[in-house]
Structure formats: structure tokens, C-alpha cells
Design a protein around this motif. Structure first.
Motif, PDB file in Angstrom:
ATOM      1  N   LEU A   1      38.948  39.604  39.618  1.00  0.00           N
ATOM      2  CA  LEU A   1      39.313  38.237  39.252  1.00  0.00           C
ATOM      3  C   LEU A   1      40.033  38.171  37.904  1.00  0.00           C
ATOM      4  CD1 LEU A   1      37.076  37.757  41.462  1.00  0.00           C
ATOM      5  CD2 LEU A   1      36.506  35.670  40.236  1.00  0.00           C
ATOM      6  N   THR A   2      40.601  39.286  37.450  1.00  0.00           N
ATOM      7  CA  THR A   2      41.191  39.321  36.116  1.00  0.00           C
ATOM      8  C   THR A   2      42.691  39.057  36.143  1.00  0.00           C
ATOM      9  OG1 THR A   2      41.605  41.714  36.167  1.00  0.00           O
ATOM     10  CG2 THR A   2      39.442  40.988  35.403  1.00  0.00           C
ATOM     11  N   GLN A   3      43.220  38.687  34.974  1.00  0.00           N
ATOM     12  CA  GLN A   3      44.646  38.407  34.815  1.00  0.00           C
ATOM     13  C   GLN A   3      45.153  39.019  33.516  1.00  0.00           C
ATOM     14  OE1 GLN A   3      45.071  34.126  35.022  1.00  0.00           O
ATOM     15  NE2 GLN A   3      44.360  34.008  37.125  1.00  0.00           N
ATOM     16  N   PHE A   4      46.459  38.953  33.317  1.00  0.00           N
ATOM     17  CA  PHE A   4      47.130  39.433  32.106  1.00  0.00           C
ATOM     18  C   PHE A   4      46.976  40.944  31.937  1.00  0.00           C
ATOM     19  CE2 PHE A   4      46.614  34.873  30.925  1.00  0.00           C
ATOM     20  CZ  PHE A   4      47.957  34.563  30.761  1.00  0.00           C
ATOM     21  N   LEU A   5      46.244  41.424  30.897  1.00  0.00           N
ATOM     22  CA  LEU A   5      46.281  42.852  30.575  1.00  0.00           C
ATOM     23  C   LEU A   5      44.990  43.652  30.789  1.00  0.00           C
ATOM     24  CD1 LEU A   5      48.565  43.173  27.410  1.00  0.00           C
ATOM     25  CD2 LEU A   5      48.856  44.334  29.578  1.00  0.00           C
ATOM     26  N   PRO A   6      43.890  43.362  30.084  1.00  0.00           N
ATOM     27  CA  PRO A   6      42.762  44.314  30.104  1.00  0.00           C
ATOM     28  C   PRO A   6      42.209  44.615  31.491  1.00  0.00           C
ATOM     29  CG  PRO A   6      42.445  42.666  28.389  1.00  0.00           C
ATOM     30  CD  PRO A   6      43.606  42.204  29.219  1.00  0.00           C
TER      31      PRO A   6
ATOM     32  N   ALA B   1      41.113  53.389  45.284  1.00  0.00           N
ATOM     33  CA  ALA B   1      40.183  52.283  45.504  1.00  0.00           C
ATOM     34  C   ALA B   1      40.907  51.119  46.175  1.00  0.00           C
ATOM     35  CB  ALA B   1      39.573  51.832  44.179  1.00  0.00           C
ATOM     36  N   ARG B   2      40.173  50.368  46.974  1.00  0.00           N
ATOM     37  CA  ARG B   2      40.711  49.141  47.536  1.00  0.00           C
ATOM     38  C   ARG B   2      40.437  48.031  46.531  1.00  0.00           C
ATOM     39  NH1 ARG B   2      38.484  45.295  52.458  1.00  0.00           N
ATOM     40  NH2 ARG B   2      40.349  43.965  52.566  1.00  0.00           N
ATOM     41  N   VAL B   3      41.485  47.497  45.944  1.00  0.00           N
ATOM     42  CA  VAL B   3      41.333  46.451  44.934  1.00  0.00           C
ATOM     43  C   VAL B   3      41.854  45.147  45.512  1.00  0.00           C
ATOM     44  CG1 VAL B   3      41.952  45.658  42.623  1.00  0.00           C
ATOM     45  CG2 VAL B   3      41.553  48.105  43.034  1.00  0.00           C
ATOM     46  N   ILE B   4      40.958  44.172  45.621  1.00  0.00           N
ATOM     47  CA  ILE B   4      41.316  42.853  46.144  1.00  0.00           C
ATOM     48  C   ILE B   4      41.469  41.922  44.948  1.00  0.00           C
ATOM     49  CG2 ILE B   4      40.629  40.957  47.637  1.00  0.00           C
ATOM     50  CD1 ILE B   4      38.785  43.017  49.095  1.00  0.00           C
ATOM     51  N   LYS B   5      42.701  41.558  44.663  1.00  0.00           N
ATOM     52  CA  LYS B   5      43.000  40.723  43.505  1.00  0.00           C
ATOM     53  C   LYS B   5      42.896  39.254  43.906  1.00  0.00           C
ATOM     54  CE  LYS B   5      46.570  39.939  39.975  1.00  0.00           C
ATOM     55  NZ  LYS B   5      45.773  40.320  38.800  1.00  0.00           N
ATOM     56  N   VAL B   6      41.911  38.567  43.359  1.00  0.00           N
ATOM     57  CA  VAL B   6      41.698  37.156  43.660  1.00  0.00           C
ATOM     58  C   VAL B   6      42.489  36.332  42.650  1.00  0.00           C
ATOM     59  CG1 VAL B   6      40.005  35.299  43.866  1.00  0.00           C
ATOM     60  CG2 VAL B   6      39.421  37.635  44.619  1.00  0.00           C
ATOM     61  N   GLU B   7      43.456  35.551  43.169  1.00  0.00           N
ATOM     62  CA  GLU B   7      44.337  34.788  42.293  1.00  0.00           C
ATOM     63  C   GLU B   7      44.238  33.294  42.584  1.00  0.00           C
ATOM     64  OE1 GLU B   7      48.277  36.601  41.385  1.00  0.00           O
ATOM     65  OE2 GLU B   7      47.883  37.808  43.180  1.00  0.00           O
ATOM     66  N   PRO B   8      44.507  32.464  41.570  1.00  0.00           N
ATOM     67  CA  PRO B   8      44.599  31.017  41.806  1.00  0.00           C
ATOM     68  C   PRO B   8      45.897  30.708  42.540  1.00  0.00           C
ATOM     69  CG  PRO B   8      45.212  31.517  39.550  1.00  0.00           C
ATOM     70  CD  PRO B   8      44.726  32.813  40.158  1.00  0.00           C
ATOM     71  N   GLN B   9      46.079  29.458  42.920  1.00  0.00           N
ATOM     72  CA  GLN B   9      47.262  29.062  43.685  1.00  0.00           C
ATOM     73  C   GLN B   9      48.555  29.450  42.982  1.00  0.00           C
ATOM     74  OE1 GLN B   9      46.536  27.500  46.753  1.00  0.00           O
ATOM     75  NE2 GLN B   9      48.659  28.024  47.242  1.00  0.00           N
ATOM     76  N   ALA B  10      48.582  29.343  41.672  1.00  0.00           N
ATOM     77  CA  ALA B  10      49.796  29.665  40.914  1.00  0.00           C
ATOM     78  C   ALA B  10      49.960  31.159  40.682  1.00  0.00           C
ATOM     79  CB  ALA B  10      49.777  28.941  39.567  1.00  0.00           C
TER      80      ALA B  10
ATOM     81  N   VAL C   1      44.519  34.474  47.628  1.00  0.00           N
ATOM     82  CA  VAL C   1      44.538  33.224  46.869  1.00  0.00           C
ATOM     83  C   VAL C   1      43.311  32.393  47.244  1.00  0.00           C
ATOM     84  CG1 VAL C   1      45.762  31.052  46.477  1.00  0.00           C
ATOM     85  CG2 VAL C   1      47.042  33.201  46.682  1.00  0.00           C
ATOM     86  N   LEU C   2      42.487  32.070  46.233  1.00  0.00           N
ATOM     87  CA  LEU C   2      41.283  31.276  46.463  1.00  0.00           C
ATOM     88  C   LEU C   2      41.159  30.191  45.407  1.00  0.00           C
ATOM     89  CD1 LEU C   2      38.588  34.035  47.233  1.00  0.00           C
ATOM     90  CD2 LEU C   2      39.933  32.706  48.877  1.00  0.00           C
ATOM     91  N   ASP C   3      40.761  29.026  45.828  1.00  0.00           N
ATOM     92  CA  ASP C   3      40.413  27.952  44.904  1.00  0.00           C
ATOM     93  C   ASP C   3      38.900  28.019  44.704  1.00  0.00           C
ATOM     94  OD1 ASP C   3      39.857  25.687  43.496  1.00  0.00           O
ATOM     95  OD2 ASP C   3      40.603  24.271  45.003  1.00  0.00           O
ATOM     96  N   LEU C   4      38.476  28.576  43.604  1.00  0.00           N
ATOM     97  CA  LEU C   4      37.048  28.809  43.386  1.00  0.00           C
ATOM     98  C   LEU C   4      36.290  27.536  43.019  1.00  0.00           C
ATOM     99  CD1 LEU C   4      37.131  32.266  41.572  1.00  0.00           C
ATOM    100  CD2 LEU C   4      36.860  31.744  44.006  1.00  0.00           C
ATOM    101  N   LYS C   5      37.000  26.423  42.953  1.00  0.00           N
ATOM    102  CA  LYS C   5      36.315  25.147  42.734  1.00  0.00           C
ATOM    103  C   LYS C   5      36.056  24.422  44.057  1.00  0.00           C
ATOM    104  CE  LYS C   5      38.144  24.499  38.072  1.00  0.00           C
ATOM    105  NZ  LYS C   5      38.939  23.632  37.156  1.00  0.00           N
ATOM    106  N   SER C   6      36.570  24.996  45.135  1.00  0.00           N
ATOM    107  CA  SER C   6      36.361  24.394  46.456  1.00  0.00           C
ATOM    108  C   SER C   6      35.276  25.165  47.202  1.00  0.00           C
ATOM    109  CB  SER C   6      37.654  24.434  47.265  1.00  0.00           C
ATOM    110  OG  SER C   6      37.953  25.757  47.683  1.00  0.00           O
ATOM    111  N   GLU C   7      34.614  24.485  48.126  1.00  0.00           N
ATOM    112  CA  GLU C   7      33.562  25.142  48.911  1.00  0.00           C
ATOM    113  C   GLU C   7      34.150  26.239  49.791  1.00  0.00           C
ATOM    114  OE1 GLU C   7      30.329  24.767  48.472  1.00  0.00           O
ATOM    115  OE2 GLU C   7      31.013  23.480  46.817  1.00  0.00           O
ATOM    116  N   GLU C   8      35.352  25.996  50.308  1.00  0.00           N
ATOM    117  CA  GLU C   8      36.002  27.005  51.141  1.00  0.00           C
ATOM    118  C   GLU C   8      36.310  28.262  50.326  1.00  0.00           C
ATOM    119  OE1 GLU C   8      40.001  27.506  53.980  1.00  0.00           O
ATOM    120  OE2 GLU C   8      39.672  25.676  52.808  1.00  0.00           O
ATOM    121  N   GLY C   9      36.827  28.062  49.104  1.00  0.00           N
ATOM    122  CA  GLY C   9      37.143  29.196  48.250  1.00  0.00           C
ATOM    123  C   GLY C   9      35.893  29.969  47.851  1.00  0.00           C
ATOM    124  N   LYS C  10      34.829  29.253  47.545  1.00  0.00           N
ATOM    125  CA  LYS C  10      33.568  29.901  47.173  1.00  0.00           C
ATOM    126  C   LYS C  10      33.012  30.724  48.335  1.00  0.00           C
ATOM    127  CE  LYS C  10      32.153  26.218  43.937  1.00  0.00           C
ATOM    128  NZ  LYS C  10      32.090  26.978  42.681  1.00  0.00           N
ATOM    129  N   ALA C  11      33.067  30.143  49.534  1.00  0.00           N
ATOM    130  CA  ALA C  11      32.554  30.852  50.714  1.00  0.00           C
ATOM    131  C   ALA C  11      33.356  32.134  50.970  1.00  0.00           C
ATOM    132  CB  ALA C  11      32.612  29.939  51.931  1.00  0.00           C
TER     133      ALA C  11
END
Length: 359
Positions: free
Chosen positions: A12-17, A30-39, A68-78
Motif C-alpha cells: 500500500l506504499t507510494q513515492f519512494l521508501p 515475489a508477487r507484489v500486489i500494489k494497491v493504489e487509489p483511483q488516481a 485500484v481500491l477505495d479503502l473508504k468503501s465497504e467494497e474496497g475494504k472487502a
């Protein structure tokens, strides 16, 4: 197959570190699943671009999958819960408290995946007086003391050329996660890692900040051998306005160079304490400014001295050394990648594809 094949990372990270840490895992299978916001990760928008992607984003996110997941929505959380069920490692880089508000702090994820290795990367850690203070790399360098010694002869600190706190955190997080993976293989237990940029870079001052570490005054750059107080660990201007560096403080290098310049009388000056080598430094300044940078490169060819021309990135990436070691690699889409510093002898590394947003 890479060394980390079979390991799944929810990132769930962004930018650099964080991306720097997880791309090194992706580079090793490794299989890395990058969870990103809509933007998307803001790094996607950072120019310059090559082959349709930000060079920055591509070099830190190749070989990953984007979701892409909206972690503020129930669908995104699920959806994130389902990803966690199949994960070995969970990495996040939000400010302390954010993941708890979203319902995905360590305790919550552990309920879903009891042996999860959960890594939080932040500027100052999850607890402490600075925990909620906003900061990127330079602010962390400022608060650790590093920026103070990133100064010129006038004592004015300048913007660092490398995001050392960011990268230190990425490397520290990677090391911690891999340690936890080894530990889990032995005990079956996961781990929670609180990785701070502040904590990660601070040990890097052990060789320069000894007096302060021991409880005394802070060192001053001009009196430190590694920070500008020594003639043979110094940058010098050349006749064409470029620069060269002497990067070896061992006395044998001083003897070799000063003998070649017929100034053996200055060898004792190289043995003096840092900050007391002014005459030697001035002689070297006066000497190096008499030839161009490339003329000095030629002159030093047969000299056993820790010498280097100061190159810009274009010059450096065009060096034969880069090509010989395949450090700059072209992907299948024609984009260029800096190869991972962790490569195993006998194994060819090929950059993974840069993920499109949501794919």
C-alpha cells in the motif's frame, strides 16, 4: 525462478521508501500486489516519461500488479481483506493511525492472516513526540543532523543529492521483512515491523558523529576527515570548470600522489588531523586547476591513488563499467531500468513490466 518466488506481498506504499523496498522483492520473484487509489501512485505523474510511463515509477514498480481500491468503501475494504488472506507480507506507508482508522492495522490484518508479516514505514515511527509530524526525506535529514554536515566551506547546508533517509528506510524495511520471513519459517509466527526513516538513517553517522554519540559536541564538517577537513577526501575544481575528487584517506595514496607531483615535503601534512591540512588542500587546489578534468583522468591512469572525475548522471551511465556489468538494462518496451543491486551470479535479470493502473 527468483529467490522470493512463492512470497506474496500486499503493498500500500507510494513515492519512494516502500516502493523501493517492494520492487527489490518483485525483482527476486515475489508477487507484489500494489494497491493504489483511483488516481494512482503520485509517482506515476512524475516526469520525465519513457515508453508511456514515468521513469521514476517504472524503476520502482516494475514487475508488480496494480489493483485500484477505495479503502473508504465497504467494497474496497472487502477486496483488501481477500488480498490479505493470501498474503505473506503487508506493507503500508501512511501516517501513524491511518491504517487503524481504515480497519487494517496490524491487529486487524492478523485476525485475517495470523502469520502475516506486517511492515509500517513512516518518517518517525508509530510512537513518540514526532510520530505525527509530516516529513519527507530532507526534513528527516534535517532532524537527524545529517543536513547540518551536508554543507560547503561557508557552513551553509545545501539540498542533498540523494534521498538517503527514504532509501535507508527502504533497505531497512527489506532487511527486516526478510528476517521475519526466515523467522516465520522456523516458528510459524508472523511479525510487526515499525520502520522509521529517522531510525534507519541515524546509524549511518557512526563514522562521522562519534563525538556527539559519545555525549560531547557535534562534529563540524571542516574538522572531519570524511566531511571536507582532509586534503585526500576532497573535491577540486579543474581548468575547464569541472571537478575531480580524491576519495582515499590512507597515507599510501598521499605518498603516491605527492611523490608524483614532486612535493614529498607535504606528505607530513596529509598525516595531520583533519582541519589542520589547509596548506595541503591549497596546494592541491592550485594544482588541479592547471589541467582539465579529462587531462587529469589521463594523468592518473598509472597512479595508485583513489581518484575519480566528478561525473554527471549522463556521463556516469555512459561509462563502460555500466555496460560491462549490465547495470542499465532495457526492458521489452524499450524503457531503461537501473538493475537491482542484489543480483546473483549466474542468474540473468530481466526487468518486469511496468503495471498499468489497475492491471
Amino acid at each position: 525462478m527468483g529467490k522470493l518466488s512463492g512470497i506474496t506481498v500486499v503493498d500500500l506504499t507510494q513515492f519512494l521508501p516502500g516502493p523501493m523496498m517492494t520492487v527489490m522483492m518483485a525483482d527476486q520473484g515475489a508477487r507484489v500486489i500494489k494497491v493504489e487509489p483511483q488516481a494512482g501512485d503520485p509517482a506515476r505523474m512524475m516526469e520525465p516519461n519513457e515508453a508511456g510511463h514515468s521513469v521514476w515509477f517504472a524503476n520502482l514498480n516494475r514487475g508488480k500488479e496494480s489493483v485500484v481500491l477505495d479503502l473508504k468503501s465497504e467494497e474496497g475494504k472487502a477486496a483488501l481483506v481477500e488480498l490479505c488472506k493470501g498474503a505473506d507480507v503487508f506493507v503500508e506507508g501512511f501516517r501513524p493511525g491511518v491504517m487503524k482508522r481504515l480497519g487494517f492495522d496490524y491487529d486487524a490484518v492478523k485476525q485475517v492472516k495470523p502469520d502475516i508479516i506486517y511492515c509500517s514505514i513512516s518518517a518517525f515511527g508509530q510512537e513518540g513526540p514526532l510520530a505525527h509530524h509530516p516529513a519527507h526525506d530532507m526534513a528527516v535529514q534535517a532532524l537527524t543532523g545529517f543536513l547540518a554536515v551536508n554543507d560547503g566551506p561557508d557552513g551553509m547546508p545545501v539540498v542533498p543529492g540523494a534521498p538517503s533517509a527514504d532509501m535507508a528506510a527502504g533497505l531497512t524495511a527489506l532487511s527486516a521483512v526478510l528476517m521475519a520471513v526466515v523467522g516465520r519459517d522456523r516458528t510459524g509466527e508472523g511479525a510487526y515491523i515499525d520502520c522509521a526513516m529517522f531510525d534507519s538513517i541515524l546509524p549511518w553517522c557512526a563514522h562521522t558523529a562519534g563525538s556527539a554519540i559519545a555525549g560531547g559536541e557535534s562534529p563540524v564538517s571542516a574538522s572531519q576527515r570524511s566531511l571536507g577537513g582532509a586534503g585526500f577526501y576532497q573535491v577540486y575544481q579543474t581548468a575547464d570548470g569541472k571537478h575531480v575528487a580524491l576519495g582515499g584517506r590512507e597515507i599510501k595514496f598521499a605518498r603516491n600522489l605527492l611523490a608524483a607531483l614532486k612535493r614529498e615535503d607535504l606528505i607530513p601534512h596529509a598525516e595531520r588531523e583533519a582541519g589542520e591540512q589547509g596548506e595541503l588542500i591549497q596546494f592541491l587546489r592550485d594544482t588541479f586547476v592547471t589541467r582539465t578534468r579529462d587531462e587529469w583522468v589521463e594523468w592518473f591512469t598509472d597512479k595508485d591513488v583513489a581518484f575519480a572525475p566528478v561525473l554527471n548522471f549522463r556521463d556516469a551511465l555512459d561509462e563502460p563499467h555500466i555496460a560491462e556489468r549490465r547495470i542499465l538494462v532495457e526492458g521489452s518496451d524499450g524503457a531503461h531500468h537501473i538493475a537491482p543491486p542484489i543480483r546473483f551470479v549466474g542468474e540473468e535479470w530481466i526487468p518486469g513490466a511496468t503495471p498499468e493502473l489497475g492491471r
